[in-house]
Design a protein around this motif. Structure first.
Motif, PDB file in Angstrom:
ATOM      1  N   GLU A  46       0.822  -1.203   0.000  1.00 46.20           N
ATOM      2  CA  GLU A  46       0.000   0.000   0.000  1.00 46.20           C
ATOM      3  C   GLU A  46       0.861   1.259   0.000  1.00 46.20           C
ATOM      4  N   GLN A  47       1.994   1.197   0.737  1.00 44.13           N
ATOM      5  CA  GLN A  47       2.900   2.348   0.755  1.00 44.13           C
ATOM      6  C   GLN A  47       3.489   2.590  -0.631  1.00 44.13           C
ATOM      7  N   TYR A  48       3.925   1.500  -1.284  1.00 41.46           N
ATOM      8  CA  TYR A  48       4.485   1.629  -2.634  1.00 41.46           C
ATOM      9  C   TYR A  48       3.422   2.132  -3.611  1.00 41.46           C
ATOM     10  N   LYS A  49       2.206   1.645  -3.431  1.00 44.43           N
ATOM     11  CA  LYS A  49       1.106   2.061  -4.312  1.00 44.43           C
ATOM     12  C   LYS A  49       0.824   3.544  -4.143  1.00 44.43           C
ATOM     13  N   GLU A  50       0.826   4.013  -2.888  1.00 38.75           N
ATOM     14  CA  GLU A  50       0.586   5.437  -2.625  1.00 38.75           C
ATOM     15  C   GLU A  50       1.688   6.284  -3.262  1.00 38.75           C
ATOM     16  N   LEU A  51       2.939   5.819  -3.130  1.00 42.57           N
ATOM     17  CA  LEU A  51       4.061   6.531  -3.745  1.00 42.57           C
ATOM     18  C   LEU A  51       3.934   6.531  -5.268  1.00 42.57           C
TER      19      LEU A  51
END
Length: 919
Positions: free
Chosen positions: A5-10
């Motif tokens: 989710e963090q990578y997706k947000e980035l």
């Protein structure tokens, strides 16, 4: 939030930035095709980064479409496809599809509504059309004829081509190179760690494969383990070949692990990899390396055929080189690699002749290339610029000329190879550090190099540029030796454009550094520098970090609480009149003010954040309306609070589309009126004290007040008698009435009568106002007056009975005291004489539906600016100025007309903030 989710947000954040950049640069490419090389490189960089990020996170539909877009961009960059409306429209269509797909990813959709396959087929069809020559060349023939005339003029400067013959002083040049298969390579810093992990993983996978009885996969894994162990124990030499095989082995391990995880049947054939590993295992440390002899046969060129061009180039003091290139045998894209060699040569000089020709490369399938090149450079070295090359060699040619009068023309000296020594005021050593957690370190490094190349020359990089392009960064640091006319601050800005750069230093080169032969000396010299130099280097380092806007909002709320408590302490200090408390409160005031300014500054971003999306809007709308528009943006560096700026996109879109549809005329009509064929639309931002003005200005037909009066009567919004009483300015402002539109036909662009009403409502909700100035036949200017921020504002505190109210200071023009008998009733409207003019007044108690038994004889009138002009507000008392924190109203108070919010005063009392436009 998990890692994915963090990578997706980035990814979402970066994707939106790249898509906006792509839209902006595509519009610029369409408008400035003569500058296509620079713009295409910028577009290519954004598209390539977007593709890599999408592929890393498994968004294959985004990656696939971007990849095929890159094909078109690559052919444009190489000059094989010209920029034209069909190509630009296709690329914009792809961008729209990418925006849709990225939005769907943000919404958590696993599939896409975009028909990617159909778009890819269209791209392939258009690409084949232009590459096969199925289009007219008439547009370019004139340019070619002019170029040929110029060449003919230049060729007779010093040597007459008609009376000269050209000969080679030497028919060949012999060059010795090291065999690629055993050429040593620099050992990557993290190689031992990778090899240890490979050995451990291979052991674990072998145990699992024993149970699953995958015999072929077991043999491959054993070979991979043997290769990793050999390199780790240094019994196998670290060469370019062994590192390449190791990279293939890593990929194979990932595939084998996936087979075990999914339980599927192995589909890949690893026989070729096993052969390569066996061959690599024979490359033992200390193995002798033999030189390989390469002969550059200069007689392959028909010099008489290009004698005119050669003479022209030599008369311009250019040097002539023979470049010979060969692709490695196992390369699947030989023609592509050789085409890349030609492109690199075109960047540094002019290709006079190539064998085979560029057109024949794709069809011939040849793996070798001989090129005749002219350049200003003293040497040609592009061996590290193209991957999968066995060699790219160059040799200068000695040419002799003899004319018909038997006069010898002096020999053209052979270019000499010079050492790469760098020492000038504009040369720097740049060390860049990339975030350890970045998944695309090599891509980030490549983006920095591409940006730097636009403003100067890359002298050398560590690791080499070719390794960076191949993804072999070998760590998270890059050293760049750079030559430029730009200042250090400009270089810093260039580097900071690339995300995930956690640190960097820029150090001027003050001594000769032979980078190509002695890079370690440069490092040593750096290490022995004085402490002062180290301090200077450290002072040039800069770091940035991405912060979620919600965290900034929370920080702003905390600062607001500090401001409220500061006011409380100030009142306490005043009440008890203690010197020590006054001093402490004074220091608290200073610190709180500084903290407030810093946090406010963090929330401020340039209006370019919104402005940059409108060139595409103007382009598409103008095309739909068949109008020609010059769109100009000014003041995009002006900053606004992010909260205000986020709300501006919709109002500005309405205003711009209205100007294009209703304001600016078609080209034929403009010509008849004596105006330029292209209409001019300007989007301007200016700063005025604590406000920002955004102006939308066109040179169209303007707004006719008389036409507005007739229209408003026709629509039944005003009676004829009332409409006739309207001043010209009031008649123009009827465009803001709900349901009002001058369009006769509803279209995709306008005509529904909701745009201007929405604009005014939105701007007023932000604490701003809208004004319109228009002249018939000359154009219209609409100005949005906006506060810098909505979080903490300056107000005028006033009292009505026992309740305190706050008036935004940006709307207050004056404060006066009047006697009750000075208020007169004029045709049902109360007014006073203010500076020799009649000023309408309203009683605040009536506006807020409050009542009192008696009214004082002496009253205060606050003169304020409303959207309908100046008005006086009558109230009991004016307390003074104060800085307040705006708190939103909720519940039953949320939608009360005349109230914009509330605040807490220093003594704990609540004051309501008045919305003057709705009183």
């Amino acid at each position: 939030m998990d890692d994915m989710e963090q990578y997706k947000e980035l990814f979402m954040t970066e994707a939106e930035e790249h898509l906006q950049s792509l839209n902006q640069n595509m519009v610029e490419l369409e408008n400035c095709p003569e500058d296509s090389e620079r713009i295409i490189n910028m577009i290519f960089r954004s598209a390539h980064t977007l593709k890599g990020s999408a592929r890393t996170l498994g968004f294959e539909h985004i990656s696939s479409l971007t990849h095929h877009m890159e094909d078109i961009l690559d052919y444009i960059r190489d000059g094989r496809i010209k920029v034209n409306p069909e190509i630009v429209d296709l690329l914009f269509k792809c961008l729209d599809a990418l925006e849709t797909m990225v939005s769907e990813v943000g919404d958590g959709e696993d599939t896409t509504s975009v028909d990617v396959d159909s778009l890819v087929e269209i791209i392939k069809s258009v690409k084949n059309k232009y590459l096969s020559g199925e289009y007219s060349e008439e547009d370019f023939s004139e340019d070619i004829e002019i170029t040929e005339e110029l060449v003919e003029e230049e060729s007779v400067k010093n040597i007459s081509s008609n009376s000269s013959s050209i000969k080679l002083a030497n028919e060949s040049t012999t060059v010795f190179i090291k065999e690629n298969s055993s050429a040593s390579a620099e050992k990557p810093e993290n190689l031992d760690s990778v090899l240890n992990q490979m050995h451990e993983s291979a052991s674990a996978l072998l145990t699992i494969l024993d149970a699953l009885e995958y015999t072929e996969l077991k043999d491959t894994l054993k070979n991979i383990d043997e290769l990793a162990t050999g390199l780790l124990n240094e019994t196998v030499a670290v060469t370019e070949n062994s590192l390449a095989v190791l990279k293939s082995a890593l990929l194979a391990m990932e595939q084998i692990a996936k087979v075990i995880e999914t339980g599927s049947d192995p589909k890949n054939d690893y026989s070729e990899l096993n052969e390569k590993i066996s061959s690599t295992l024979s490359e033992t440390v200390g193995e002798s390396v033999e030189d390989k002899e390469i002969i550059l046969d200069h007689t392959v060129f028909d010099l008489e055929e290009v004698s005119d061009k050669l003479i022209s180039e030599i008369n311009e003091n250019k040097k002539i080189y023979h470049v010979k290139a060969k692709v490695v045998d196992d390369c699947l894209l030989k023609a592509v690699r050789l085409t890349m060699v030609l492109s690199k040569l075109k960047e540094i000089g002019e290709v006079i002749l190539s064998i085979p020709s560029e057109a024949e490369l794709l069809s011939s399938g040849s793996g070798e290339l001989d090129v005749l090149v002219s350049t200003d450079l003293d040497e040609i070295d592009i061996s590290n610029s193209v991957c999968e090359m066995e060699y790219v060699l160059s040799a200068g040619l000695e040419l002799k000329f003899k004319n018909t009068s038997s006069k010898e023309v002096p020999n053209i000296a052979k270019p000499k190879t010079q050492a790469k020594c760098y020492s000038s005021p504009g040369q720097y050593k740049i060390d860049i550090k990339i975030d350890e957690e970045c998944l695309l370190k090599a891509v980030r490094a490549y983006m920095v190099l591409k940006d730097l190349k636009e403003k100067g020359n890359i002298l050398e990089t560590e690791p080499s540029e070719s390794k960076i392009q191949e993804g072999n960064l070998g760590g998270n640091t890059v050293t760049i030796y750079y030559d430029t006319d730009e200042s250090e601050d400009d270089i810093k800005e260039i580097i900071l454009k690339t995300p995930e750069i956690t640190g960097f230093s820029i150090e001027p080169i003050h001594q000769d550094i032979e980078i190509s032969e002695q890079p370690e000396k440069a490092k040593s010299a750096e290490g022995n520098g004085s402490k002062k130099q180290a301090d200077n280097s450290a002072s040039k380092k800069s770091q940035t970090v991405r912060v979620n806007i919600e965290k900034l909002d929370k920080l702003m709320n905390l600062v607001g609480e500090v401001v409220i408590n500061r006011a409380n302490f100030t009142q306490i200090a005043t009440k008890y009149d203690l010197k020590e408390l006054h001093n402490a409160v004074g220091r608290l005031n200073m610190l709180a003010t500084e903290l407030q300014e810093e946090v406010m500054g963090m929330r401020m971003i340039p209006v370019a954040f919104v402005f940059n999306r409108f060139p595409r809007t103007v382009r598409d709308t103008a095309k739909a309306l068949s109008k020609e528009i010059d769109f100009e943006i000014e003041g995009s560096e002006i900053e606004l609070d992010r909260t205000v700026l986020d709300e501006l996109a919709e109002p500005l879109t309405h205003l711009i589309r209205n100007s294009l549809d209703h304001g600016i005329e078609h080209s034929d009509e403009r010509i008849k009126l004596g105006k330029p064929e292209k209409g001019i639309l300007k989007l301007i931002a200016t700063r005025e004290r604590d406000r920002v003005n955004i102006v939308i200005k066109d040179d169209g037909k303007g707004i006719d007040p008389e036409a507005m009066r007739k229209k408003v009567v026709k629509k039944g919004l005003y009676s004829k008698e009332w409409a006739e009483k309207l001043t010209d300015n009031e008649a123009i402002n009827v465009i803001f009435l709900p349901g009002f539109s001058t369009a006769e036909v509803v279209s995709d662009v306008s005509g529904r009568g909701v745009g201007m009403d929405v604009v005014r409502s939105k701007i007023e909700s932000l604490g701003g106002s809208v004004s319109v100035h228009s002249e018939v036949g000359k154009g219209t200017e609409i100005t949005l007056h906006l506060p810098l921020t909505m979080a903490i504002i300056q107000t005028l505190l006033v009292r009505l009975k026992e309740q305190i109210y706050a008036l935004p200071l940006t709307s207050v023009l004056d404060v006066i005291s009047v006697e009750k008998d000075q208020i007169k009733n004029l045709e049902g409207q109360e007014a006073i004489i203010y500076r020799n003019h009649i000023l309408p007044v309203i009683w605040l108690k009536d506006a807020l539906n409050t009542y009192e038994v008696s009214e004082p004889e002496n009253l205060y009138v606050v003169v304020v600016e409303k959207n309908k002009g100046k008005v006086g507000v009558i109230l009991d008392e004016v307390i003074g100025r104060d800085e307040i924190v705006v708190k939103p109203l909720t519940g039953i108070l949320k939608n009360i007309n005349g109230l914009a919010g509330a605040t807490i005063l220093g003594d704990g009392r609540v004051a309501l903030i008045l919305d003057l436009n709705n009183i």
